[in-house]
Design a protein around this motif. Sequence first.
Motif, short mmCIF file in Angstrom:
data_model
loop_
_atom_site.label_atom_id
_atom_site.label_comp_id
_atom_site.label_asym_id
_atom_site.label_seq_id
_atom_site.Cartn_x
_atom_site.Cartn_y
_atom_site.Cartn_z
N ARG A 1 59.70 38.82 41.99
CA ARG A 1 60.32 40.12 41.72
C ARG A 1 60.48 40.29 40.21
N TYR B 1 61.89 37.00 38.43
CA TYR B 1 62.54 36.02 39.31
C TYR B 1 61.49 35.30 40.15
N GLU C 1 62.96 31.89 44.86
CA GLU C 1 64.33 31.48 45.18
C GLU C 1 65.36 32.43 44.57
N GLY C 2 64.91 33.46 43.88
CA GLY C 2 65.80 34.43 43.26
C GLY C 2 66.36 34.00 41.93
#
Length: 112
Positions: A50, A84, A87-88
């Motif tokens: 992202r 990101y 896993e964020g």
Amino acid sequence: VVRVLSNERGEPYAHYVSWTAGITKGFTTQNLESRARLDVLRDSGLRLARVDQVLGAEQASGEIALELQVDPGEALLSVRRDSYNEEGVIVDVLECLYNPRRYQFAMVLGVD
């Protein structure tokens, strides 16, 4: 990493400041000067899931004005991208300043 990008006539149009976590291979001056930054990140094994991006405007500081050949205080296009992993976790930050006389930001947006 701090970079100034120039067009084919040698005119500077962008000032980039970036931070990337965990890059141990391929992030060389030669690669960054000759290849797209995203390709260098991918080839290093970094997988992005992202990207959050914010567009704005910022006044040119004295140092940036010299780099981009504008007057101090002149309005620049600003872009910040936070990237990101799956896993964020934020793994890359890119802050860009563009001379609007030499650069346009274009997007194609879907209607959904």
